[in-house]
Design a protein around this motif. Structure first.
Motif, short mmCIF file in Angstrom:
data_model
loop_
_atom_site.label_atom_id
_atom_site.label_comp_id
_atom_site.label_asym_id
_atom_site.label_seq_id
_atom_site.Cartn_x
_atom_site.Cartn_y
_atom_site.Cartn_z
N ILE A 148 0.86 -1.19 0.00
CA ILE A 148 0.00 0.00 0.00
C ILE A 148 0.90 1.24 0.00
CG2 ILE A 148 -1.76 1.31 1.23
CD1 ILE A 148 -2.67 -1.34 2.48
N VAL A 149 0.69 2.12 -0.98
CA VAL A 149 1.48 3.35 -1.09
C VAL A 149 0.55 4.54 -1.03
CG1 VAL A 149 3.08 4.67 -2.49
CG2 VAL A 149 3.25 2.17 -2.45
N ASN A 150 0.84 5.46 -0.12
CA ASN A 150 0.09 6.72 -0.01
C ASN A 150 1.05 7.88 -0.22
OD1 ASN A 150 -2.51 5.56 0.86
ND2 ASN A 150 -1.38 5.01 2.70
N GLN A 151 0.80 8.70 -1.22
CA GLN A 151 1.63 9.87 -1.50
C GLN A 151 0.74 11.11 -1.57
OE1 GLN A 151 3.43 8.28 -5.17
NE2 GLN A 151 5.42 8.33 -4.17
N GLY A 152 1.17 12.19 -0.92
CA GLY A 152 0.36 13.40 -0.92
C GLY A 152 1.20 14.64 -0.84
N ASN A 153 0.61 15.79 -1.19
CA ASN A 153 1.29 17.07 -1.12
C ASN A 153 0.71 17.90 0.04
OD1 ASN A 153 2.92 16.64 -3.39
ND2 ASN A 153 1.20 17.11 -4.74
#
Length: 282
Positions: free
Chosen positions: A277-282
Motif C-alpha cells: 500500500i502506497v500513499n503519497q500526498g502534497n
C-alpha cells in the motif's frame, strides 16, 4: 555475577572483555577521536556506552562464540553526541535488545542481530533493535536474521527483473522470527536501511525534520524482507523523498506513506499473497 564498570574521560581507547555470563559493562568518554570496544560472551549481559564529542567510535559484540555459550537476552545501549561518530552493535542469538541514539550530523549507526544454526538456544529470534538519529546526512542500518540479508545489490533501484528476484534468494530466512526493527531519523539527507529474514518480523521507519517542522528533505528509506508474514512500515514527511521496499515470500505486507513534494516509491514483492500500500500526498 561478574561486573565490569569502566568510566573514562579524555582517553583514546577503552576495551572490555567478559567471558562469563551476566556481565555488566559501562563506558563513558568525553572528547574527540575516542574509541571503545566491548566483547561479551554468553547471555544475560548488558553494555552501556556514552560518548560526547566528534569522530568517536563504539563497537559492542555480545553473544560471542554462540556454539560454546548459550547466547540470549543480551542488552546494548549506545548514546553518541557529536558529528562523524560511528556506532556498531553485533548480537547473537535470541531475545536480544539493541539501542542506538545519535545526536549530530554525518553519523553512522549499525545493528546486526543474527542467529547461528546449531547453537544452543539459538534459533528462535525475538530480537529488538531501535535507532534514533537527529541531524543531517546520517546513516542507520539494521540487519536481523541470518547473515547475508544485505541484498539486493546493483547500482539501480531494483530491476533488471528486480535484480533477478533478488538473486534467487538463498538468503537463509529461517529459523528467525518475531524480530522488531525501529528506525527514527529527524533531519535532512538521511538514509535508513533495514533487512530482515524469517517469519513475522516487523520493520518501522520514520523520517521527518529535526527543526520541529513536519518536513525533511532528501531522505531515503530501504526495507528488504525475506520469508513469511513480515511487515514493513515507512513514513516520510518532506521533499524529494525516496522509498525502496522489496519483499520475497508469502503473506508479507508493506505500507508506505510520503507527504510533501517530488517523491519516489519503488516497491517489489515476489511470492504469494503479499500486499503493498502506497500513499503519497502534497
Amino acid at each position: 555475577m561478574k561486573k565490569v564498570i569502566l568510566s573514562v574521560s579524555a582517553m583514546l581507547f577503552v576495551g572490555a572483555v567478559s567471558f562469563a555470563q551476566g556481565n555488566t559493562s559501562s563506558v563513558s568518554q568525553l572528547g574527540d577521536n575516542q574509541s571503545s570496544f566491548v566483547d561479551q560472551f554468553g547471555g544475560l549481559n548488558s553494555s552501556k556506552v556514552d560518548q560526547d564529542g566528534s569522530t568517536n567510535s563504539s563497537k559492542v559484540y555480545q553473544g560471542i562464540l554462540p556454539g560454546s555459550y548459550a547466547a540470549m537476552r543480551n542488552s546494548a545501549d549506545v548514546m553518541q553526541n557529536g558529528k562523524l561518530n560511528v556506532a556498531f552493535i553485533s548480537q547473537s542469538n535470541q531475545d536480544n535488545e539493541a539501542f542506538q541514539n545519535q545526536l549530530g550530523n554525518e553519523n553512522n549507526a549499525t545493528i546486526w542481530q543474527d542467529q547461528i544454526a546449531g547453537a544452543p538456544l539459538a534459533t528462535q529470534g525475538g530480537d529488538w533493535a531501535s535507532q534514533i538519529q537527529t541531524g543531517n546526512e546520517n546513516m542507520a542500518t539494521i540487519d536481523q536474521g541470518t547473515s547475508g540479508n544485505e541484498k539486493p545489490v546493483g547500482p539501480s533501484v531494483f530491476s533488471p527483473s528486480q535484480l533477478a528476484a533478488a538473486a534467487a534468494v538463498p538468503v537463509p530466512f529461517t529459523p528467525n522470527s518475531d524480530n522488531y526493527a525501529i528506525q527514527t531519523q529527524n533531519g535532512d539527507f538521511n538514509v535508513a536501511y533495514a533487512s530482515q529474514g524469517g517469519v513475522e518480523n516487523t520493520s518501522y521507519q520514520t523520517q521527518t525534520s529535526s527543526g520541529g517542522e513536519s518536513a525533511g528533505d532528501g531522505n531515503i528509506s530501504n526495507h528488504y524482507q525475506y520469508g513469511t508474514g513480515n511487515m514493513a512500515s515507512n513514513t516520510q514527511n518532506g521533499n524529494q523523498l525516496l522509498n525502496d521496499t522489496l519483499q520475497i515470500g508469502v503473506a508479507n505486507s508493506a505500507t508506505v506513506t510520503q507527504n510533501g513534494m517530488g517523491h519516489a516509491a519503488v516497491n517489489f514483492s515476489y511470492g504469494t499473497a503479499n500486499t503493498i500500500i502506497v500513499n503519497q500526498g502534497n
